[in-house]
Each structure stands twice: as C-alpha cells, then as structure tokens.
Design a protein around this motif. Sequence first.
Motif, short mmCIF file in Angstrom:
data_model
loop_
_atom_site.label_atom_id
_atom_site.label_comp_id
_atom_site.label_asym_id
_atom_site.label_seq_id
_atom_site.Cartn_x
_atom_site.Cartn_y
_atom_site.Cartn_z
N ALA A 40 9.11 -4.82 0.83
CA ALA A 40 8.29 -3.57 0.72
C ALA A 40 7.38 -3.80 -0.46
O ALA A 40 7.28 -4.81 -1.16
CB ALA A 40 9.23 -2.36 0.01
N ALA A 41 6.20 -3.06 -0.41
CA ALA A 41 5.06 -2.96 -1.46
C ALA A 41 4.50 -1.61 -1.75
O ALA A 41 4.51 -0.84 -0.84
CB ALA A 41 3.96 -4.12 -1.15
N ILE A 42 4.21 -1.41 -2.82
CA ILE A 42 3.65 -0.18 -3.22
C ILE A 42 1.89 -0.59 -3.86
O ILE A 42 1.85 -1.78 -4.61
CB ILE A 42 4.10 0.35 -4.40
CG1 ILE A 42 5.46 0.65 -4.24
CG2 ILE A 42 3.07 1.71 -4.90
CD1 ILE A 42 6.21 1.31 -5.36
N GLY B 146 -0.58 3.61 -1.74
CA GLY B 146 -0.14 3.12 0.00
C GLY B 146 1.24 2.59 -0.21
O GLY B 146 1.29 1.74 -0.94
N PHE B 147 1.91 2.65 0.77
CA PHE B 147 3.46 1.88 0.71
C PHE B 147 3.35 1.36 2.14
O PHE B 147 3.09 1.62 2.96
CB PHE B 147 4.56 3.02 0.64
CG PHE B 147 4.60 3.54 -0.99
CD1 PHE B 147 5.92 3.21 -1.39
CD2 PHE B 147 3.80 4.27 -1.62
CE1 PHE B 147 5.88 3.62 -2.78
CE2 PHE B 147 4.12 5.06 -2.59
CZ PHE B 147 5.12 4.71 -3.45
N VAL C 67 -4.91 -2.15 -5.44
CA VAL C 67 -4.24 -3.36 -5.65
C VAL C 67 -2.63 -3.38 -5.29
O VAL C 67 -2.25 -2.11 -5.64
CB VAL C 67 -4.55 -3.73 -7.23
CG1 VAL C 67 -5.98 -4.03 -7.07
CG2 VAL C 67 -4.20 -2.76 -8.24
N VAL C 68 -2.06 -4.20 -5.43
CA VAL C 68 -0.51 -4.37 -5.24
C VAL C 68 0.01 -4.02 -6.39
O VAL C 68 -0.40 -4.74 -7.55
CB VAL C 68 -0.23 -5.82 -4.65
CG1 VAL C 68 1.47 -5.62 -4.40
CG2 VAL C 68 -0.47 -5.84 -3.23
N ALA C 69 0.68 -2.98 -6.72
CA ALA C 69 1.37 -2.52 -8.14
C ALA C 69 2.87 -2.81 -8.00
O ALA C 69 3.49 -3.36 -9.19
CB ALA C 69 1.18 -1.09 -8.14
N SER C 70 3.62 -3.28 -7.23
CA SER C 70 4.99 -3.52 -7.01
C SER C 70 5.27 -4.18 -5.56
O SER C 70 4.95 -3.72 -4.47
CB SER C 70 5.97 -2.21 -7.20
OG SER C 70 7.25 -2.75 -7.48
#
Length: 157
Positions: A43-45, A55-56, A83-86
């Motif tokens: 998964a990504a945030i 966006g998730f 940008v990808v935060a997590s």
Amino acid sequence: MKLTSAMVALGMLLVSSSHPGAADLFTTDQAPAPPPEERGIWAAIAYSTPDEKYGFFWGADKRQEAMDIAIKHCERNSGSNCVVASVFRNHRHWNDDDNTGFPYHHCGALAIGKEKRDGSTPWSANSAPTRQEAEDLAVTACERSGSRCAVREWVCT
C-alpha cells in the motif's frame, strides 16, 4: 619434450595474463545479486503539499506498483505535485517474510494540520502495525509544527 606440472602452471598463468579481464570470468562476485523478492500486500499514500491533495492505494503485489498507483490517484484528485509519503505492506501469508528488513506495517494514516504555518499546511503520513498506531504517529509528527492536526484518511492492507 615432456611437460611438467610446473610448466603447465606457468603456461596457464601466461595465457590468463595475456588477456586482460580473462581471470574475471571465474570470479563468483562479478555482478551484484538481484534484489530479493518483496513479498506481501503493498500500500502507499501520495500527497501534494501545494494543494493538499492525496491519493491512496492498497492491494498491490509489488512496492513500485502501490507507489505508482497512489501517485496516479493523487494526480486524478488534481494534485499538482504528488509524491509518495508512505509505503507499507501486510503479510499475504504469515510465513512470507522476505528477509529484506522492510517492516510489515499493516496500516497507514495521513494527518493534515487545521491551520497554515509559514504559508503551507503541515501534514504527515506514517505507517504502523495497527490503524490506531499509524494515526497516532501521523498526528504526533504533524503537530510538531505547532499546528493542531487531524487524520484525513487511513488505510489498512
């Protein structure tokens, strides 16, 4: 003329030294090993600071897939600088540890400040083994800015 073992050894040395790099063909550490397979459900945030869009994505087979789709969802929500935060993952099977050292954090959360500080709204995204831990980490990190923050979104794989 009879060849001795010393003459054979000397001949082998001369042959291998006359071809630069020929000895390298026999080393076992020529190329770095390929990265280990990354297992789990990814998964990504993604987040866009200028316009507070996000966006998730969850349910990907690969880390990069989760990151790419989270950014696409952020951009689809009109994010101008996503940008990808997590990035986090869950076990697909309980015995699927891939020994990469990347933790199995099942949940992620995005916290956003309630007021702007220095022209932008503070935010933080974090992951943890549980939803509550992920939310607490995200809010705590966001509030280090001095702003009151709240969870805007969360997801668990």
